[in-house]
Design a protein around this motif. Structure first.
Motif, short mmCIF file in Angstrom:
data_model
loop_
_atom_site.label_atom_id
_atom_site.label_comp_id
_atom_site.label_asym_id
_atom_site.label_seq_id
_atom_site.Cartn_x
_atom_site.Cartn_y
_atom_site.Cartn_z
N LYS A 1 9.38 -2.36 0.31
CA LYS A 1 9.91 -2.85 1.59
C LYS A 1 10.95 -1.89 2.15
CE LYS A 1 10.47 -7.12 -0.18
NZ LYS A 1 10.83 -8.56 -0.29
N ALA A 2 11.79 -1.34 1.29
CA ALA A 2 12.81 -0.39 1.75
C ALA A 2 12.17 0.87 2.31
CB ALA A 2 13.76 -0.05 0.60
N LEU A 3 11.14 1.37 1.65
CA LEU A 3 10.45 2.56 2.14
C LEU A 3 9.77 2.29 3.47
CD1 LEU A 3 9.39 5.44 1.81
CD2 LEU A 3 7.49 4.52 0.44
N THR A 4 9.09 1.17 3.58
CA THR A 4 8.43 0.82 4.84
C THR A 4 9.43 0.75 5.98
OG1 THR A 4 6.70 -0.42 3.69
CG2 THR A 4 7.06 -0.96 6.02
N ASP B 1 3.67 7.22 12.35
CA ASP B 1 3.04 7.24 13.67
C ASP B 1 3.50 6.06 14.52
OD1 ASP B 1 1.63 9.52 13.06
OD2 ASP B 1 -0.25 8.49 12.61
N ILE B 2 3.60 4.89 13.91
CA ILE B 2 4.06 3.71 14.65
C ILE B 2 5.45 3.95 15.21
CG2 ILE B 2 4.75 1.28 14.41
CD1 ILE B 2 2.48 1.03 12.30
N SER B 3 6.34 4.46 14.38
CA SER B 3 7.70 4.72 14.82
C SER B 3 7.74 5.70 15.99
CB SER B 3 8.52 5.28 13.65
OG SER B 3 9.85 5.54 14.03
N ASN C 1 11.78 3.06 10.95
CA ASN C 1 13.02 3.39 11.69
C ASN C 1 13.22 4.89 11.87
OD1 ASN C 1 13.73 0.70 11.97
ND2 ASN C 1 15.00 0.67 10.12
N GLU C 2 12.27 5.69 11.43
CA GLU C 2 12.47 7.13 11.35
C GLU C 2 12.79 7.76 12.71
OE1 GLU C 2 9.30 10.24 10.06
OE2 GLU C 2 10.36 9.63 8.26
N HIS C 3 12.21 7.24 13.78
CA HIS C 3 12.41 7.82 15.11
C HIS C 3 13.38 7.00 15.97
CE1 HIS C 3 9.45 11.08 14.85
NE2 HIS C 3 8.77 10.25 14.09
N GLY C 4 14.32 6.34 15.30
CA GLY C 4 15.36 5.64 16.03
C GLY C 4 15.01 4.22 16.42
N ILE C 5 13.85 3.73 16.03
CA ILE C 5 13.46 2.34 16.31
C ILE C 5 14.24 1.41 15.37
CG2 ILE C 5 11.55 0.69 16.33
CD1 ILE C 5 11.32 2.80 18.47
N GLN C 6 14.80 0.36 15.93
CA GLN C 6 15.53 -0.61 15.12
C GLN C 6 14.59 -1.76 14.76
OE1 GLN C 6 18.75 -0.15 13.93
NE2 GLN C 6 18.30 1.88 14.78
N THR C 7 14.14 -1.75 13.53
CA THR C 7 13.17 -2.74 13.07
C THR C 7 13.87 -3.89 12.40
OG1 THR C 7 11.65 -0.90 12.63
CG2 THR C 7 11.06 -3.05 11.72
N THR C 8 13.47 -5.11 12.76
CA THR C 8 14.00 -6.32 12.14
C THR C 8 13.02 -6.83 11.09
OG1 THR C 8 15.12 -6.95 14.19
CG2 THR C 8 14.79 -8.68 12.54
N VAL C 9 13.50 -7.09 9.88
CA VAL C 9 12.67 -7.71 8.86
C VAL C 9 12.63 -9.21 9.15
CG1 VAL C 9 12.34 -8.14 6.40
CG2 VAL C 9 13.27 -5.95 7.17
N LEU D 1 0.80 -1.23 0.00
CA LEU D 1 0.00 0.00 0.00
C LEU D 1 0.83 1.28 0.00
CD1 LEU D 1 -2.66 -1.04 2.67
CD2 LEU D 1 -2.97 -1.01 0.19
N THR D 2 2.12 1.19 -0.25
CA THR D 2 2.95 2.40 -0.17
C THR D 2 2.57 3.44 -1.23
OG1 THR D 2 4.64 1.25 -1.48
CG2 THR D 2 4.94 1.30 0.91
N ARG D 3 1.82 3.05 -2.24
CA ARG D 3 1.35 4.01 -3.24
C ARG D 3 0.27 4.93 -2.69
NH1 ARG D 3 -0.94 -0.80 -3.73
NH2 ARG D 3 -3.19 -1.00 -4.12
N ILE D 4 -0.33 4.58 -1.55
CA ILE D 4 -1.37 5.40 -0.92
C ILE D 4 -0.71 6.29 0.13
CG2 ILE D 4 -3.52 5.38 0.41
CD1 ILE D 4 -4.14 2.65 -0.82
N ALA D 5 -0.92 7.59 0.02
CA ALA D 5 -0.19 8.55 0.86
C ALA D 5 -0.39 8.28 2.35
CB ALA D 5 -0.65 9.97 0.52
N GLY D 6 -1.62 7.95 2.75
CA GLY D 6 -1.90 7.76 4.17
C GLY D 6 -1.16 6.61 4.82
N TYR D 7 -0.72 5.64 4.01
CA TYR D 7 0.02 4.50 4.55
C TYR D 7 1.32 4.96 5.19
CZ TYR D 7 1.79 -0.33 4.70
OH TYR D 7 2.27 -1.55 5.10
N SER D 8 1.98 5.93 4.57
CA SER D 8 3.22 6.46 5.13
C SER D 8 2.98 7.16 6.46
CB SER D 8 3.88 7.43 4.14
OG SER D 8 4.27 6.76 2.97
#
Length: 384
Positions: A241-244, A215-217, A249-257, A203-210
């Motif tokens: 996947k790279a954008l997600t 918000d989660i971060s 990770n935007e707020h310093g959260i280290q996310t594991t794929v 869904l990254t093509r939909i602006a609200g998904y970003s």
């Protein structure tokens, strides 16, 4: 090539493109012999990869059709499918509901069944989700009475309540072992910190998904020490996947794929978080299995452009797991923070598990219902 040798038992062609449908197809293939049925699963990726990993017999659509993959002329694909269906004396076809943006083996086999004059079924993976336009089956196999009501209002085909095929197999899984597998992949040997699983969608093509990902971060940064993993959707591109990952990770959260089977991913999570993914239903059925881990299900059902994407597709105004009193819903960033905070409480996980068992425990044995229905329809068709 005769992939379905003639015999007295009914021959069924099953198709799938998406992983959700592939789970249903796997359940039918693995239980067919016990119901005197012969099934051939004809699939495209990502369903093909799922069935191969699970060890379920299948055939790639291009090989079955005897055509090059991604053939441009869809009329030729339909004609090839129709000829095979007729030559193989197929009794019925059972197809998935794949995205309509690109022609698929689901559509080709549905059209071919109509032209060959044999019964057709579609497995519905989400309440009210039906094929648009002319690509209509004779029957839909649906989850519950709500799904049947929505389907009746949106399609001319007959809906039949059978429960969830793929989830009827969950009773055979050891979710505690799957939890250990998922957490070992995350390098978490014990339950030292809460684990939140974000289950992505294409869904990254939909602006609200970003906005939701950001918000989660931000919220998880405020909540304190947690482990966050991201389970990509099989249809997500590498760019998606790279954008997600970058937004999470935007707020310093280290996310594991996390690249493990979806059942191991939901078992590893203390919170199963998505926008409106059917993985919430997977988690609900998991909690109906004896000894399975308890998890909290949270849906980030906002902003309006995301809601506008899935609501018209189904006819729903609310996710049924929310109206059933199981999952928590967030309608904005503030309520998402409240929902995640509440979902971290073990009492909330237990409450949701109890609610799941109350709602779903009587909907487990669906493969038998499906085969009985298919056999009845085929007999009626042959006796006309």
């Amino acid at each position: 090539m005769d992939y379905l040798p003639r015999s007295k038992s009914s021959a069924l062609i099953l198709t799938a493109c998406d992983v959700g449908t592939a789970g249903h197809v796997a359940a039918l293939v693995e239980n067919a012999a016990a119901h005197d049925m012969r099934c051939l699963a004809v699939v495209e990726d990502p369903a093909l990869t799922y069935l191969a990993t699970r060890g379920v017999p299948h055939l790639a659509a291009a090989e079955w059709l005897g055509m090059e993959p991604n053939t441009d002329n869809f009329s030729d694909v339909i004609a090839a499918a129709r000829d095979i269906v007729i030559d193989s004396n197929v009794s019925a076809v059972i197809c998935g509901r794949s995205p309509v943006t690109n022609p698929s083996i689901d559509q080709a086999v549905l059209y071919s069944a109509r032209q060959a004059g044999i019964p057709s079924f579609v497995i519905q993976d989400f309440w009210g989700d039906v094929w648009p336009g002319q690509c209509q089956p004779d029957h839909y196999l649906v989850l519950d009475t709500l799904a049947a009501s929505l389907t009746s209002a949106r399609a001319h085909a007959l809906p039949h309540v059978i429960g969830s095929l793929k989830h009827s197999e969950y009773q055979k899984l050891d979710f505690c072992t799957l939890r250990r597998l998922g957490r070992q992949t995350l390098n978490l040997q014990h339950d030292e910190i809460p684990v939140i699983g974000y289950f992505g969608q294409n869904l990254t093509r939909i602006a609200g998904y970003s906005y939701v990902l950001r918000d989660i971060s931000d919220i998880l940064r405020q909540l304190g020490p947690v482990a966050l993993f991201y389970k990509p959707h099989p249809r997500e591109s590498e760019a998606s996947k790279a954008l997600t990952l970058s937004l999470l990770n935007e707020h310093g959260i280290q996310t594991t794929v996390l690249n493990v089977p979806v059942e191991a991913a939901i078992a590893a999570a203390d919170i199963v978080l998505s926008c409106f993914s059917t993985v919430g239903l997977d988690a609900a059925y998991m909690m109906c299995s004896a000894g399975a881990p308890e998890t909290s299900i949270v849906f980030a059902d906002y902003p309006e452009d995301l809601r506008a994407y899935w609501h018209p597709t189904t006819g729903l105004t609310e996710i049924p797991l929310v109206t059933d009193g199981i999952a928590l819903r967030a309608g904005d960033a503030s309520s998402l923070k409240d929902a995640l905070d509440a979902a971290l409480d073990p009492d909330e996980r237990h409450r949701q598990a109890e609610a799941c068992r109350k709602v779903f425990s009587n909907q487990i044995s669906s493969t038998t219902k499906a085969f009985q229905l298919i056999a009845q329809v085929v007999r009626r068709h042959c006796n006309r």
